[in-house]
Motif scaffolding. Structure first.
Motif, PDB file in Angstrom:
ATOM      1  N   ALA A   1       0.846  -1.195   0.000  1.00 31.14           N
ATOM      2  CA  ALA A   1       0.000   0.000   0.000  1.00 31.14           C
ATOM      3  C   ALA A   1       0.881   1.245   0.000  1.00 31.14           C
ATOM      4  CB  ALA A   1      -0.915  -0.016   1.208  1.00 31.14           C
ATOM      5  N   PRO A   2       1.179   1.771  -1.182  1.00 33.15           N
ATOM      6  CA  PRO A   2       2.020   2.968  -1.226  1.00 33.15           C
ATOM      7  C   PRO A   2       1.297   4.142  -0.570  1.00 33.15           C
ATOM      8  CG  PRO A   2       1.505   2.142  -3.454  1.00 33.15           C
ATOM      9  CD  PRO A   2       0.714   1.330  -2.493  1.00 33.15           C
ATOM     10  N   ASN A   3       2.048   5.010   0.079  1.00 36.56           N
ATOM     11  CA  ASN A   3       1.430   6.191   0.672  1.00 36.56           C
ATOM     12  C   ASN A   3       1.612   7.396  -0.252  1.00 36.56           C
ATOM     13  OD1 ASN A   3       4.049   7.160   1.111  1.00 36.56           O
ATOM     14  ND2 ASN A   3       4.157   6.116   3.087  1.00 36.56           N
ATOM     15  N   THR A   4       1.049   8.526   0.150  1.00 32.04           N
ATOM     16  CA  THR A   4       1.084   9.712  -0.706  1.00 32.04           C
ATOM     17  C   THR A   4       2.516  10.116  -1.039  1.00 32.04           C
ATOM     18  OG1 THR A   4      -0.667  10.376   0.772  1.00 32.04           O
ATOM     19  CG2 THR A   4      -0.111  11.909  -0.960  1.00 32.04           C
ATOM     20  N   LEU A   5       3.394   9.954  -0.044  1.00 33.57           N
ATOM     21  CA  LEU A   5       4.788  10.325  -0.261  1.00 33.57           C
ATOM     22  C   LEU A   5       5.429   9.407  -1.318  1.00 33.57           C
ATOM     23  CD1 LEU A   5       6.302  12.600   1.111  1.00 33.57           C
ATOM     24  CD2 LEU A   5       7.424  10.898   2.564  1.00 33.57           C
ATOM     25  N   ASP A   6       5.070   8.131  -1.293  1.00 29.98           N
ATOM     26  CA  ASP A   6       5.579   7.198  -2.303  1.00 29.98           C
ATOM     27  C   ASP A   6       5.172   7.673  -3.706  1.00 29.98           C
ATOM     28  OD1 ASP A   6       6.661   5.461  -0.396  1.00 29.98           O
ATOM     29  OD2 ASP A   6       4.819   4.290  -0.250  1.00 29.98           O
TER      30      ASP A   6
ATOM     31  N   MET B   1       4.432  10.761  -4.526  1.00 23.93           N
ATOM     32  CA  MET B   1       5.065  12.037  -4.799  1.00 23.93           C
ATOM     33  C   MET B   1       6.529  11.855  -5.206  1.00 23.93           C
ATOM     34  SD  MET B   1       4.802  15.045  -5.248  1.00 23.93           S
ATOM     35  CE  MET B   1       4.254  16.584  -4.684  1.00 23.93           C
ATOM     36  N   LEU B   2       7.262  11.017  -4.478  1.00 22.23           N
ATOM     37  CA  LEU B   2       8.715  10.913  -4.692  1.00 22.23           C
ATOM     38  C   LEU B   2       9.110   9.729  -5.564  1.00 22.23           C
ATOM     39  CD1 LEU B   2       9.736  11.417  -0.965  1.00 22.23           C
ATOM     40  CD2 LEU B   2       9.674  13.152  -2.755  1.00 22.23           C
ATOM     41  N   GLY B   3       8.209   8.824  -5.778  1.00 19.68           N
ATOM     42  CA  GLY B   3       8.583   7.520  -6.325  1.00 19.68           C
ATOM     43  C   GLY B   3       8.961   6.676  -5.128  1.00 19.68           C
ATOM     44  N   ARG B   4       8.439   5.459  -5.095  1.00 15.28           N
ATOM     45  CA  ARG B   4       8.594   4.618  -3.922  1.00 15.28           C
ATOM     46  C   ARG B   4      10.052   4.325  -3.615  1.00 15.28           C
ATOM     47  NH1 ARG B   4       4.723  -0.308  -4.486  1.00 15.28           N
ATOM     48  NH2 ARG B   4       4.331   1.109  -6.206  1.00 15.28           N
ATOM     49  N   GLN B   5      10.470   4.580  -2.389  1.00 20.52           N
ATOM     50  CA  GLN B   5      11.809   4.190  -1.947  1.00 20.52           C
ATOM     51  C   GLN B   5      11.650   3.071  -0.933  1.00 20.52           C
ATOM     52  OE1 GLN B   5      14.944   7.540  -2.906  1.00 20.52           O
ATOM     53  NE2 GLN B   5      14.637   7.189  -0.734  1.00 20.52           N
ATOM     54  N   GLY B   6      12.443   2.055  -1.082  1.00 17.49           N
ATOM     55  CA  GLY B   6      12.344   0.911  -0.182  1.00 17.49           C
ATOM     56  C   GLY B   6      13.242   1.061   1.022  1.00 17.49           C
ATOM     57  N   ASN B   7      13.160   0.073   1.933  1.00 20.11           N
ATOM     58  CA  ASN B   7      14.034   0.071   3.109  1.00 20.11           C
ATOM     59  C   ASN B   7      15.066  -1.053   3.033  1.00 20.11           C
ATOM     60  OD1 ASN B   7      12.205  -1.970   3.375  1.00 20.11           O
ATOM     61  ND2 ASN B   7      11.344  -1.294   5.323  1.00 20.11           N
TER      62      ASN B   7
ATOM     63  N   CYS C   1       9.003  10.076 -17.625  1.00 22.02           N
ATOM     64  CA  CYS C   1       9.879  10.033 -16.473  1.00 22.02           C
ATOM     65  C   CYS C   1      10.007   8.580 -16.049  1.00 22.02           C
ATOM     66  CB  CYS C   1       9.288  10.850 -15.325  1.00 22.02           C
ATOM     67  SG  CYS C   1      10.286  10.711 -13.833  1.00 22.02           S
ATOM     68  N   HIS C   2      11.233   8.146 -15.672  1.00 17.78           N
ATOM     69  CA  HIS C   2      11.392   6.745 -15.260  1.00 17.78           C
ATOM     70  C   HIS C   2      11.228   6.541 -13.761  1.00 17.78           C
ATOM     71  CE1 HIS C   2      12.131   2.558 -16.002  1.00 17.78           C
ATOM     72  NE2 HIS C   2      12.221   2.818 -17.291  1.00 17.78           N
ATOM     73  N   ILE C   3      10.807   7.583 -13.035  1.00 20.27           N
ATOM     74  CA  ILE C   3      10.291   7.328 -11.691  1.00 20.27           C
ATOM     75  C   ILE C   3       8.884   6.808 -11.953  1.00 20.27           C
ATOM     76  CG2 ILE C   3       9.547   8.399  -9.522  1.00 20.27           C
ATOM     77  CD1 ILE C   3      11.987  10.282  -9.818  1.00 20.27           C
ATOM     78  N   LEU C   4       8.665   5.537 -11.633  1.00 19.68           N
ATOM     79  CA  LEU C   4       7.507   4.845 -12.209  1.00 19.68           C
ATOM     80  C   LEU C   4       6.181   5.419 -11.740  1.00 19.68           C
ATOM     81  CD1 LEU C   4       9.073   1.303 -11.947  1.00 19.68           C
ATOM     82  CD2 LEU C   4       8.912   2.750 -13.984  1.00 19.68           C
ATOM     83  N   GLU C   5       6.132   5.871 -10.488  1.00 19.71           N
ATOM     84  CA  GLU C   5       4.903   6.501 -10.002  1.00 19.71           C
ATOM     85  C   GLU C   5       4.619   7.784 -10.784  1.00 19.71           C
ATOM     86  OE1 GLU C   5       7.193   5.138  -8.072  1.00 19.71           O
ATOM     87  OE2 GLU C   5       6.075   3.611  -6.965  1.00 19.71           O
ATOM     88  N   HIS C   6       5.667   8.507 -11.149  1.00 20.91           N
ATOM     89  CA  HIS C   6       5.465   9.749 -11.908  1.00 20.91           C
ATOM     90  C   HIS C   6       4.902   9.447 -13.293  1.00 20.91           C
ATOM     91  CE1 HIS C   6       8.718  12.051  -9.402  1.00 20.91           C
ATOM     92  NE2 HIS C   6       7.736  11.585  -8.675  1.00 20.91           N
ATOM     93  N   ALA C   7       5.454   8.433 -13.952  1.00 23.44           N
ATOM     94  CA  ALA C   7       4.964   8.069 -15.288  1.00 23.44           C
ATOM     95  C   ALA C   7       3.499   7.653 -15.203  1.00 23.44           C
ATOM     96  CB  ALA C   7       5.815   6.950 -15.871  1.00 23.44           C
ATOM     97  N   GLU C   8       3.198   6.797 -14.216  1.00 25.48           N
ATOM     98  CA  GLU C   8       1.817   6.304 -14.098  1.00 25.48           C
ATOM     99  C   GLU C   8       0.858   7.423 -13.691  1.00 25.48           C
ATOM    100  OE1 GLU C   8       0.660   3.226 -14.945  1.00 25.48           O
ATOM    101  OE2 GLU C   8       2.676   2.656 -15.580  1.00 25.48           O
ATOM    102  N   LEU C   9       1.376   8.445 -13.029  1.00 29.00           N
ATOM    103  CA  LEU C   9       0.521   9.577 -12.644  1.00 29.00           C
ATOM    104  C   LEU C   9       0.643  10.713 -13.663  1.00 29.00           C
ATOM    105  CD1 LEU C   9       1.037   9.502  -8.774  1.00 29.00           C
ATOM    106  CD2 LEU C   9      -1.086   9.018  -9.991  1.00 29.00           C
ATOM    107  N   GLY C  10       0.989  10.385 -14.889  1.00 33.70           N
ATOM    108  CA  GLY C  10       0.822  11.344 -15.978  1.00 33.70           C
ATOM    109  C   GLY C  10       2.058  11.798 -16.704  1.00 33.70           C
ATOM    110  N   MET C  11       3.277  11.621 -16.112  1.00 31.76           N
ATOM    111  CA  MET C  11       4.452  12.208 -16.762  1.00 31.76           C
ATOM    112  C   MET C  11       4.954  11.282 -17.883  1.00 31.76           C
ATOM    113  SD  MET C  11       7.746  14.013 -14.967  1.00 31.76           S
ATOM    114  CE  MET C  11       6.916  15.483 -14.363  1.00 31.76           C
ATOM    115  N   MET C  12       4.119  11.179 -18.914  1.00 34.81           N
ATOM    116  CA  MET C  12       4.429  10.295 -20.041  1.00 34.81           C
ATOM    117  C   MET C  12       3.714  10.878 -21.257  1.00 34.81           C
ATOM    118  SD  MET C  12       4.481   6.203 -20.228  1.00 34.81           S
ATOM    119  CE  MET C  12       2.954   5.740 -19.428  1.00 34.81           C
ATOM    120  N   GLY C  13       4.349  10.769 -22.410  1.00 33.20           N
ATOM    121  CA  GLY C  13       3.737  11.236 -23.646  1.00 33.20           C
ATOM    122  C   GLY C  13       4.082  10.281 -24.762  1.00 33.20           C
TER     123      GLY C  13
END
Ligand code: C2O
Ligand code: CU
Length: 458
Positions: A192-197, A199-205, A435-447
């Motif tokens: 369950a990614p959170n809003t920050l994930d 925004m930034l693209g998910r970073q793991g631990n 954008c290759h930050i995958l959350e960014h691409a899926e949230l629109g940064m793709m053409g």
């Protein structure tokens, strides 16, 4: 119901196969089904299974299994070809949703590009055959191009290396696929990614190299060739190797004409590097903090893997001072410039951010058109508060300011800066850029870019 049963069985299986432990930093090679040395024929199954990112704690993942072997692996089977080989990869989708396989960086016919603009998605239970000639040497990778933020995070990715005829001397060659995963205490993926994930693209631990956390590379002192791909959703790897430097001989699109020495290697999501290292003492490959915006905290250096040396290797020649020559894409004052402005909206209305290119967001973007054979300059203006790695499918480009440094297909555009690169449209069809930050691409940064030839639309 059926799915739950399957997972339980696979978890049990994974538990017992781990004990026959192979070197965790060596990827499982893909089985080549065709005896013809100039054909690489592979069969992959995309399916649900389990791996242990943390010892003794199996995690349900999605991954690729070599169809002629027992279990899936993360990364998927390692595919290797020589320049000029025909590569055939059949992908059977045993996932509960549609998928595709994109061959990141490989120049190929558009119907083989593995996006939902280039093919009908592979339905569950169906198989698609990818077929292309590996025309360029270099370090590439493969991954789904649908719900990529979820599917890649779940473990669907693998490496594809196309070897050159005349490689530099080294005592060993290795491929490292870098990733990070966000794990709960029981070793399972946090799904369950959170809003920050977002925004930034998910970073793991947990940091992974070839799917292994905290592994040790046991080898001999000597020169090794290491290739890296950053397959993480959002993490930037900023590698160092205390006591050593990297001799950079290649990146995204193969060998570079002028190798150079680097103390650190910044690898944004999607990018690749190809380096020589002269291993002289025990050390640790680490990733250092890199400030990519939005005040991501500095966790200090993180271990990618340890290096333990024993013995020595025979003497070896000097490191290559030059790579294969490369013809620059020639531009002048009359070359047309296209502007791509990257912006973000913190809340698009449902709490999630929206990422835009020229005020539009995928999939509601207007495709841009270009003529086959033309050369243009792409000017990417990043007006946001974080860095974005910008990737173009189908063709390589040359970044302005470093035209002889080599071919790229993914370039980092730091926040509040502009990067310009020259592209020659060498492939017809519809190609994605994003954008290759995958959350960014899926949230629109793709053409999408449509390259046509007069009288020969595609
Ligand atoms: Cu590596 Cu369009 O992706
Ligand atoms: Cu981005």
């Amino acid at each position: 119901m059926k799915r739950a049963g399957l997972v339980v069985t696979l978890l049990a299986l994974a538990g017992c196969t781990r004990s026959t432990s192979r070197d965790p930093l060596t990827m499982v090679p893909a089985t080549d089904l065709d005896p013809d040395p100039s054909v690489v024929e592979v069969e992959l199954v995309a399916e649900i299974g389990a791996v242990e990112y943390l010892a003794g704690k199996p995690a349900e993942v999605w991954g690729y299994r070599d169809a002629s072997r027992g279990l899936l692996t993360v990364p998927g089977p390692y595919i290797e070809a020589n320049v000029g080989d025909l590569v055939i990869v059949r992908v059977r989708n045993e996932l509960p949703e549609t998928t595709t396989v994109h061959w990141h960086g490989i120049r190929l016919p558009q119907p083989m590009d593995g996006t939902n603009a280039s093919q009908t998605p592979i339905m569950p239970g169906e198989t698609f055959e990818y077929r292309f000639v590996a025309g360029d040497e270099g370090t590439f990778w493969y991954h789904p191009h649908m719900r990529a933020d979820v599917q890649i995070e779940n473990g669907l990715y693998g490496a594809l290396v196309v070897k050159e005829a005349d490689p530099p001397e080294a005592h060993a060659e290795r491929m490292f696929v870098l990733d990070d995963v966000k794990l709960d205490g029981d070793g399972t993926l946090v799904d369950a990614p959170n809003t920050l994930d977002y925004m930034l693209g998910r970073q793991g631990n947990v940091i992974l190299a070839n799917g292994a956390a905290g592994a040790t590379l046991a080898t001999r002192a000597g020169r090794e060739r290491w290739r890296f791909v950053n397959a993480a959703n959002g993490r930037f790897f900023n590698l160092d190797l205390p006591g050593h430097t990297f001799w950079v001989i290649g990146w995204d699109g193969g060998r570079i004409p002028v190798p150079y020495e680097a103390a650190t290697l910044l690898i944004a999501p999607g990018e690749r590097y190809d380096v020589l290292v002269d291993l002289a003492s025990d050390t640790t490959l680490r990733t250092l903090h890199y400030d990519r915006g939005h005040d991501i905290p500095d966790p200090g250096p993180l271990t990618v893997f340890d290096v333990e040396l024993s013995g020595s290797s025979p003497a070896i020649g000097a490191k290559p001072l030059a790579g294969p020559p490369l013809a620059p894409i020639v531009t002048d004052g009359s070359t047309a410039t296209r502007v791509f402005t990257l912006t973000e909206i913190e809340d698009r209305g449902d709490g999630l951010p929206q990422f835009l290119i020229n005020g539009e967001f995928w999939p509601f973007n207007t495709p841009i058109g270009a003529l086959y054979g033309d050369t243009e300059i792409w000017e990417v203006r990043n007006e946001t508060e974080m860095d974005h790695p910008f990737h173009l499918h189908g063709m390589f480009f040359q970044v302005e300011g470093a035209p002889l440094a080599g071919w790229k297909d993914t370039v980092l555009v730091p926040r509040q800066t502009t990067v310009r690169f020259a592209v020659r449209y060498t492939a017809r069809g519809m190609w994605m850029y994003h954008c290759h930050i995958l959350e960014h691409a899926e949230l629109g940064m793709m053409g999408s870019l449509v390259v046509t030839a007069p009288g020969n639309p595609l």
